[in-house]
Design an enzyme around this catalytic site. Sequence first.
Site, PDB file in Angstrom:
ATOM      1  N   TYR A 107       1.600   3.125   0.012  1.00  0.00           N
ATOM      2  CA  TYR A 107       1.441   4.211   0.988  1.00  0.00           C
ATOM      3  C   TYR A 107       1.493   5.592   0.347  1.00  0.00           C
ATOM      4  O   TYR A 107       0.562   6.378   0.518  1.00  0.00           O
ATOM      5  CB  TYR A 107       2.443   4.047   2.142  1.00  0.00           C
ATOM      6  CG  TYR A 107       1.930   3.029   3.129  1.00  0.00           C
ATOM      7  CD1 TYR A 107       1.786   1.695   2.756  1.00  0.00           C
ATOM      8  CD2 TYR A 107       1.517   3.389   4.395  1.00  0.00           C
ATOM      9  CE1 TYR A 107       1.270   0.758   3.635  1.00  0.00           C
ATOM     10  CE2 TYR A 107       1.000   2.458   5.279  1.00  0.00           C
ATOM     11  CZ  TYR A 107       0.879   1.148   4.891  1.00  0.00           C
ATOM     12  OH  TYR A 107       0.346   0.218   5.756  1.00  0.00           O
ATOM     13  N   ASN A 127       3.731  -1.802  13.319  1.00  0.00           N
ATOM     14  CA  ASN A 127       2.585  -2.229  14.123  1.00  0.00           C
ATOM     15  C   ASN A 127       3.055  -2.542  15.541  1.00  0.00           C
ATOM     16  O   ASN A 127       4.262  -2.545  15.809  1.00  0.00           O
ATOM     17  CB  ASN A 127       1.959  -3.498  13.519  1.00  0.00           C
ATOM     18  CG  ASN A 127       1.066  -3.181  12.321  1.00  0.00           C
ATOM     19  OD1 ASN A 127       0.472  -2.111  12.230  1.00  0.00           O
ATOM     20  ND2 ASN A 127       0.977  -4.121  11.403  1.00  0.00           N
ATOM     21  N   HIS A 165      -6.425   1.718   9.169  1.00  0.00           N
ATOM     22  CA  HIS A 165      -5.827   2.602  10.186  1.00  0.00           C
ATOM     23  C   HIS A 165      -6.513   3.969  10.229  1.00  0.00           C
ATOM     24  O   HIS A 165      -5.863   4.993  10.395  1.00  0.00           O
ATOM     25  CB  HIS A 165      -4.317   2.763   9.945  1.00  0.00           C
ATOM     26  CG  HIS A 165      -3.559   1.484  10.101  1.00  0.00           C
ATOM     27  ND1 HIS A 165      -3.105   1.025  11.304  1.00  0.00           N
ATOM     28  CD2 HIS A 165      -3.179   0.563   9.190  1.00  0.00           C
ATOM     29  CE1 HIS A 165      -2.487  -0.132  11.130  1.00  0.00           C
ATOM     30  NE2 HIS A 165      -2.520  -0.439   9.859  1.00  0.00           N
TER      31      HIS A 165
END
Length: 505
Positions: free
Chosen positions: A342, A128, A55
């Site tokens: 993350y 997404n 990303h």
Amino acid sequence: MADRPRLTTTAGAPVADNNNAKTVGRHGPVLLEDYQLIEKLAHQNRERIPERVVHAKGWGAYGTFTVTEDITRYTRAAIFSQVGKQTEMLARFSTVAGEQGAADAERDVRGFSLKFYTEEGNWDIVGNNTPVFFVADPYKFPDFIHTQKRHPRTNMRSATAMWDFWSLCPESLHQVTILMSDRGIPTAPMFMNGYGSHTFSFWNSNDERFWVKFHFKTKQGHRHFTNREAEQVIAKSRESYQEELYSTIERGEYPKWDLFVQIMPEGEEGDFEQKTGWSAFDLTKVWPHGMYPLIKVGEMELNKNPDNYFVHIEQSAFNPSNVVPGIGFSPDRMLQGRLFSYPDAHRYRIGTHYDALEPNKPRCPVFHYHQGGEMPFGLRTNPDAYYEPNSFNGPVEDPSVKEPPHRYAGEVNRYDYRAEADHFSQPKALFNLFDDAQKERLFHNIAEAMNGIPQFIEDRQLALFDQVEPAYGAGVRQALAKVKSESDSEKQTSISTSHSASAAE
Ligand code: NDP
């Protein structure tokens, strides 16, 4: 200079000359004591931070979320406490595989990340534009991403690696079908849906838990490029999404999405699995709308372009672990893996105190006992209460926000439930939603993407398409034959052109 601010060094000293290095004589060497020049060059060297491994290419904007329906029976989350309530938010959209300079209009899944600045902390959806994903276990994630990135030897993307992995991993069929369908290349971020994808949970003020899926449906309608259209766009601009999102918001035409949820009461997941053969926590599967209808919750609008892309979008950091009282997790394995990955990625990429940076900073008070670290500018310490417990008015825990217990039970093991799961019926349901023209484009997109891979991988993947639906496999076979003969005749033409060119030399 009358009404303009005075240029200074980073330490605030006024700068007299920002154009001429300090030299010995008119043309002589530059002095090391020109600290202003050294500061300027050193800053330039440090202008980039590591780009995201996935990303990396993104586009974003600030906006507002408005509650339109009462869902307090499911969740006590402050953001949903009242119809009409508005909460500021940030959105970042992205492609998955391409690097920061990659073209926007490429066939890829799109990231759909949202941060809601609620009065009880930041709530992030890191989703997404697809309701499912390629794999259902975090062990598979780094391997899958390697297949989407550059081959270590050739430094080029490898269709062989992609189809090798997908054909060995039938759980990916659903997402591959979506990726290769029309929705694989949206024309711009506002023309696509967003999904939380994972199963999360809601808990209400009676401590009842509900499993929940989040759906953000575009109010602009779906718009997509075919492969040929996308090639034309990319030939003219690699920044087509940035251009369109930015200019639409500048014109005051604010893009909007409706938020819906699907709700499954805790305890019903066993029945669901028995009836359907799918786990309610499997990221490669949806909950059919017929069983769990969409419930409208509110509306999201993007209405403000950030005034500095790097500060607000490149430094933005979204975590599925950012939940708030009233919202919790589920046993979804991929979600559990991402709860680690993350925040870890952000600490590596932006630094220990990434949550104190402007786009990530909660808009509610923040009090904790973390100390030190690089650039601890977000720390608000009470000088005497720097440990807990203390007698000096330091922040204290609030048991009223305690989450009800999860009811997980079972033996600890490494279960391979996916070996027996049905990976075919959901892609089949999707395939059967497509009209003939959509199916033809699906076959063609797959054939173009598969062209040139080793025969044994092609055969293995075609057998999977056959298992979804014989017409699916047959359609791809036919399209492959066409694409292969076209590329053979292109090769022939280029060989004969180069022969006649060398004959002429
Ligand atoms: P429904 O007929 O109730 O819903 C079909 C869904 O498919 C709609 O949400 C629609 O989105 C979406 N859709 C249409 N075309 C595409 C495409 N090319 N790529 C991705 N999504 C598309 O069916 P079910 O709920 O019974 O599900 C049937 C199949 O639909 C599933 O197996 C799944 O593949 C797909 N799907 C299901 C979703 C779910 O949460 N149940 C969500 C998204 C897709 P829209 O309304 O925006 O047009």
